[in-house]
Design a protein around this motif. Structure first.
Motif, PDB file in Angstrom:
ATOM      1  N   GLN A 245      90.858  -0.099  14.150  1.00 22.02           N
ATOM      2  CA  GLN A 245      90.597  -0.688  15.613  1.00 22.02           C
ATOM      3  C   GLN A 245      88.978  -0.573  15.664  1.00 22.02           C
ATOM      4  O   GLN A 245      88.146  -1.347  15.810  1.00 22.02           O
ATOM      5  CB  GLN A 245      91.380  -0.238  16.553  1.00 22.02           C
ATOM      6  CG  GLN A 245      92.851  -0.645  16.641  1.00 22.02           C
ATOM      7  CD  GLN A 245      93.228   0.209  17.961  1.00 22.02           C
ATOM      8  OE1 GLN A 245      92.979  -0.417  18.956  1.00 22.02           O
ATOM      9  NE2 GLN A 245      94.367   0.944  17.835  1.00 22.02           N
TER      10      GLN A 245
ATOM     11  N   ARG B 217      92.521 -11.429  13.578  1.00 17.81           N
ATOM     12  CA  ARG B 217      93.412 -12.123  13.735  1.00 17.81           C
ATOM     13  C   ARG B 217      94.592 -11.558  14.626  1.00 17.81           C
ATOM     14  O   ARG B 217      95.588 -12.142  15.021  1.00 17.81           O
ATOM     15  CB  ARG B 217      94.213 -12.217  12.108  1.00 17.81           C
ATOM     16  CG  ARG B 217      94.732 -10.899  12.006  1.00 17.81           C
ATOM     17  CD  ARG B 217      95.405 -11.141  10.278  1.00 17.81           C
ATOM     18  NE  ARG B 217      95.561  -9.702   9.839  1.00 17.81           N
ATOM     19  CZ  ARG B 217      94.833  -8.457   9.600  1.00 17.81           C
ATOM     20  NH1 ARG B 217      93.724  -8.674   9.585  1.00 17.81           N
ATOM     21  NH2 ARG B 217      95.400  -7.401   9.095  1.00 17.81           N
ATOM     22  N   TYR B 218      94.372 -10.305  15.212  1.00 21.70           N
ATOM     23  CA  TYR B 218      95.247  -9.573  16.183  1.00 21.70           C
ATOM     24  C   TYR B 218      94.518  -9.826  17.575  1.00 21.70           C
ATOM     25  O   TYR B 218      95.207  -8.773  18.188  1.00 21.70           O
ATOM     26  CB  TYR B 218      95.645  -8.420  15.559  1.00 21.70           C
ATOM     27  CG  TYR B 218      94.370  -7.145  15.449  1.00 21.70           C
ATOM     28  CD1 TYR B 218      94.032  -6.653  16.566  1.00 21.70           C
ATOM     29  CD2 TYR B 218      93.887  -7.128  14.235  1.00 21.70           C
ATOM     30  CE1 TYR B 218      92.991  -5.849  16.430  1.00 21.70           C
ATOM     31  CE2 TYR B 218      93.111  -5.963  14.078  1.00 21.70           C
ATOM     32  CZ  TYR B 218      92.659  -5.328  15.247  1.00 21.70           C
ATOM     33  OH  TYR B 218      91.558  -4.378  15.007  1.00 21.70           O
ATOM     34  N   THR B 219      93.599 -10.438  17.721  1.00 20.87           N
ATOM     35  CA  THR B 219      93.240 -10.308  19.210  1.00 20.87           C
ATOM     36  C   THR B 219      93.187 -11.721  19.735  1.00 20.87           C
ATOM     37  O   THR B 219      93.272 -12.798  18.986  1.00 20.87           O
ATOM     38  CB  THR B 219      91.616 -10.046  19.332  1.00 20.87           C
ATOM     39  OG1 THR B 219      90.981 -10.696  18.253  1.00 20.87           O
ATOM     40  CG2 THR B 219      91.493  -8.276  19.090  1.00 20.87           C
TER      41      THR B 219
ATOM     42  N   HIS C  90      96.696  -3.703  16.466  1.00 24.31           N
ATOM     43  CA  HIS C  90      96.342  -4.236  15.259  1.00 24.31           C
ATOM     44  C   HIS C  90      97.512  -4.527  14.088  1.00 24.31           C
ATOM     45  O   HIS C  90      97.464  -4.640  13.196  1.00 24.31           O
ATOM     46  CB  HIS C  90      95.328  -3.532  14.360  1.00 24.31           C
ATOM     47  CG  HIS C  90      95.541  -2.009  14.281  1.00 24.31           C
ATOM     48  ND1 HIS C  90      95.931  -1.248  15.196  1.00 24.31           N
ATOM     49  CD2 HIS C  90      95.434  -1.315  13.140  1.00 24.31           C
ATOM     50  CE1 HIS C  90      96.173  -0.076  14.967  1.00 24.31           C
ATOM     51  NE2 HIS C  90      96.002   0.089  13.585  1.00 24.31           N
ATOM     52  N   LYS C  91      98.811  -4.112  14.994  1.00 23.22           N
ATOM     53  CA  LYS C  91     100.060  -4.162  14.006  1.00 23.22           C
ATOM     54  C   LYS C  91     100.908  -5.274  14.906  1.00 23.22           C
ATOM     55  O   LYS C  91     101.194  -5.202  16.023  1.00 23.22           O
ATOM     56  CB  LYS C  91     100.733  -2.924  13.867  1.00 23.22           C
ATOM     57  CG  LYS C  91      99.516  -1.787  13.144  1.00 23.22           C
ATOM     58  CD  LYS C  91     100.226  -0.625  12.957  1.00 23.22           C
ATOM     59  CE  LYS C  91      99.189   0.427  12.264  1.00 23.22           C
ATOM     60  NZ  LYS C  91      99.089  -0.114  10.927  1.00 23.22           N
ATOM     61  N   THR C  92     101.612  -5.708  13.870  1.00 23.32           N
ATOM     62  CA  THR C  92     102.975  -6.578  14.445  1.00 23.32           C
ATOM     63  C   THR C  92     103.902  -5.720  15.321  1.00 23.32           C
ATOM     64  O   THR C  92     103.854  -4.482  15.178  1.00 23.32           O
ATOM     65  CB  THR C  92     103.519  -7.438  13.485  1.00 23.32           C
ATOM     66  OG1 THR C  92     104.279  -6.545  12.529  1.00 23.32           O
ATOM     67  CG2 THR C  92     102.555  -8.331  12.732  1.00 23.32           C
TER      68      THR C  92
ATOM     69  N   TYR D 204     105.364 -10.924  15.677  1.00 26.24           N
ATOM     70  CA  TYR D 204     104.168 -11.402  16.648  1.00 26.24           C
ATOM     71  C   TYR D 204     103.329 -10.015  16.958  1.00 26.24           C
ATOM     72  O   TYR D 204     103.943  -8.985  16.803  1.00 26.24           O
ATOM     73  CB  TYR D 204     104.793 -11.752  18.112  1.00 26.24           C
ATOM     74  CG  TYR D 204     105.454 -12.981  17.953  1.00 26.24           C
ATOM     75  CD1 TYR D 204     106.338 -13.438  17.162  1.00 26.24           C
ATOM     76  CD2 TYR D 204     104.894 -14.262  18.978  1.00 26.24           C
ATOM     77  CE1 TYR D 204     106.914 -14.781  17.116  1.00 26.24           C
ATOM     78  CE2 TYR D 204     105.291 -15.229  18.833  1.00 26.24           C
ATOM     79  CZ  TYR D 204     106.525 -15.819  17.942  1.00 26.24           C
ATOM     80  OH  TYR D 204     106.911 -16.867  17.884  1.00 26.24           O
ATOM     81  N   TYR D 205     102.137 -10.308  17.024  1.00 26.63           N
ATOM     82  CA  TYR D 205     101.164  -9.201  17.502  1.00 26.63           C
ATOM     83  C   TYR D 205     101.211  -8.890  19.066  1.00 26.63           C
ATOM     84  O   TYR D 205     101.656  -9.759  19.730  1.00 26.63           O
ATOM     85  CB  TYR D 205      99.819  -9.699  17.020  1.00 26.63           C
ATOM     86  CG  TYR D 205      99.337  -9.463  15.732  1.00 26.63           C
ATOM     87  CD1 TYR D 205      99.177  -8.365  15.275  1.00 26.63           C
ATOM     88  CD2 TYR D 205      99.195 -10.581  14.710  1.00 26.63           C
ATOM     89  CE1 TYR D 205      98.820  -8.106  13.636  1.00 26.63           C
ATOM     90  CE2 TYR D 205      99.378 -10.668  13.515  1.00 26.63           C
ATOM     91  CZ  TYR D 205      98.876  -9.142  13.112  1.00 26.63           C
ATOM     92  OH  TYR D 205      98.509  -8.939  11.704  1.00 26.63           O
TER      93      TYR D 205
ATOM     94  N   GLN E  28     100.478 -11.564  21.420  1.00 26.33           N
ATOM     95  CA  GLN E  28     101.012 -12.648  21.841  1.00 26.33           C
ATOM     96  C   GLN E  28     102.351 -12.408  22.587  1.00 26.33           C
ATOM     97  O   GLN E  28     103.117 -13.508  22.372  1.00 26.33           O
ATOM     98  CB  GLN E  28     101.605 -13.093  20.373  1.00 26.33           C
ATOM     99  CG  GLN E  28     100.183 -13.374  19.394  1.00 26.33           C
ATOM    100  CD  GLN E  28     100.576 -13.745  17.944  1.00 26.33           C
ATOM    101  OE1 GLN E  28     101.273 -12.945  17.510  1.00 26.33           O
ATOM    102  NE2 GLN E  28      99.921 -14.763  17.417  1.00 26.33           N
TER     103      GLN E  28
END
Lengths: 235, 244
Positions: free
Chosen positions: A155, A231-233, B95-97, B136-137, B140
């Motif tokens: 992160q 992609r994760y925010t 940062h992880k699903t 999904y992250y 989401q």
């Protein structure tokens, strides 16, 4: 400026000569870029980042002696000019029997520099990750090292990409200082050619444009990296 | 399953826990209530040593930590594996699903086989009703869904005890139910649970024991029907009047 332009317009042969020089110098300068400027930048950046992460970890560790060493290192590097550091390594160290070739000298000097500056960025990024992330890691049984490696650093690396990109762009340009310790990188090639025909304005401008192009291309790479890490925010 | 003796916790000069004794049988659900600042969250965090107690003895499962002498980080990490923790603010790894969040513990801490972990994680996510959201992250997912992933992440470590720190306090009212339902199901399956919450309905329906804390001490404990219907202590009565 006006005189310079007039001299070119009034003398068609001069114009031909300038075009000729610009063309013939392009290849040696590109060679300097490909053999030295770009490798120096990339190798230094990778080594510097490794050093920076270690320094950042030392600064936030609970081990006092590590903290102190890291602080002194960062303070010394940030408090002295890069050019002076390069001169100490290349011209100074041979005095005590430590002779290092130009290119490795440059790698050492620039890496130490990036290590110090980037460590501050990385340290701030690590500290910006909420405490709850550490606790979540600990709560599933992680050790400090596991939580750092799996949860915090990934992160923190996202947070540090924009400021580190600045460091990277600065580094590309700073590698021109290596010309002063005899690394035949792009700017040194420009200097060498200019020394033979005295077309300083032309050759240094050409070098400037080439630096600009390299920085531009690499900043496109930065944009892609950011998009990937984003992609994760939430957008 | 859990036993605590003489637990104290001070932050600098401030004594937050002033000698707590507590025991929880296997399969019991204990709900801790009390005004804010009463030390209930600190008590919970002392159970998995996210806060190191100042003194006292904490036992969970077969393991005991005695804080009258220094306890090593290794002992603490070992001890923590007995418990799973669910946080008020979920604290999912952004940062992880969902699936990766749940797999992380077994994979990294227990070093289990990846394929086996994946199957287990999928099964647990299905159990909390999120089988269709595994890729999904966190950003989401709704708050209720995130908290259910949080529960699944804790369950994946197969803890002896589940600790819940105000698990529904950050949720919009309409999302509280889905999280409480998962918790009720867990209780039915016989999971030992310690829950800090303001959800009095949950306490009444699910708890085997309710503990009322104030000012760092346990003021009163008993069966929910006793605490809620006929509290003995004046302070308990006052608190219950205030929240109803």
């Amino acid at each position: 400026m006006k005189m310079y332009l007039n001299s070119i317009i009034a003398d068609p042969e001069r114009l031909d000569r300038l075009v000729e020089i610009a063309q013939s110098s392009l290849l040696p300068m590109l060679e300097g870029a490909i053999l030295y400027t770009i490798p120096l930048t990339l190798i230094t950046f990778v080594l510097g980042l490794i050093l920076a992460v270690l320094t950042a970890l030392a600064r936030i560790s609970k081990i006092r002696i590590l903290q102190i060493i890291a602080r002194i290192y960062v303070s010394a590097i940030r408090g002295t000019p890069l050019l002076v550091q390069l001169f100490i390594i290349f011209y100074g160290l041979p005095t005590i029997g430590l002779t290092i070739d130009p290119f490795p000298s440059a790698i050492i000097g620039f890496s130490l520099n990036i290590g110090a500056y980037a460590s501050e960025v990385i340290r701030a990024a690590i500290l910006s990750i909420p405490k709850g992330q550490w606790e979540a890691g600990y709560s599933i049984g992680m050790s400090y090292t596991q939580a750092m490696r799996r949860i915090i650093l990934p992160q923190a690396s996202r947070v540090s990409v924009p400021p580190l990109s600045n460091t990277f762009i600065s580094l590309i340009k700073d590698t021109s200082l290596a010309s002063l310790i005899l690394v035949t990188e792009m700017f040194r090639r420009a200097q060498e050619i200019a020394a033979t025909n005295y077309e300083f304005l032309l050759l240094y401008s050409e070098a400037a444009i080439l630096y600009w192009i390299i920085c531009f291309i690499l900043s496109i790479g930065q944009g892609r990296l950011e998009a990937r890490l984003d992609r994760y925010t939430e957008k | 399953m859990i036993s605590i003796e003489g637990l104290t916790k001070s932050f600098d000069q401030l004594e937050v826990l002033k000698g707590i004794d507590l025991s929880v049988e296997k399969g019991q659900v204990v709900v801790v209530i009390g005004p804010s600042g009463s030390g209930k969250t600190t008590l919970l965090r002392c159970l998995n040593i996210l806060e190191a107690p100042t003194s006292g003895v904490v036992s969970i499962g077969g393991k005991t930590l005695d804080f009258s002498h220094r306890v090593s980080n290794r002992e603490i990490a070992e001890f923590r594996r007995q418990t799973g923790m669910v946080f008020q603010s979920y604290n999912l790894f952004p940062h992880k699903t969902a699936l990766e969040n749940v797999m992380e513990g077994p994979l990294v801490v227990k070093k289990e086989d990846r394929e086996a972990v994946r199957k287990k994680a999928e099964a647990i996510l299905a159990k909390v009703g999120l089988g269709y959201k595994i890729d999904y992250y966190p950003f989401q997912l709704s708050g209720g869904q995130q908290q259910r992933v949080g529960i699944a992440r804790a369950l994946a470590m197969e803890p002896n005890v589940m600790l819940f720190d105000e698990p529904t306090s950050a949720l919009d009212p309409e999302l509280v139910g889905e999280v409480l339902k998962v918790m009720k199901d867990l209780a039915k399956e016989g999971m030992t649970m310690v829950v800090v919450t303001h959800e009095m309905r949950f306490a009444k329906e699910v708890a085997n024991e309710v503990i009322f804390m104030e000012d760092g001490v346990v003021v009163e404990k008993g069966k929910p029907e006793q605490i809620f219907v006929a509290p003995k202590e004046e302070r308990t009565k006052q608190f219950l009047r205030m929240i109803q």
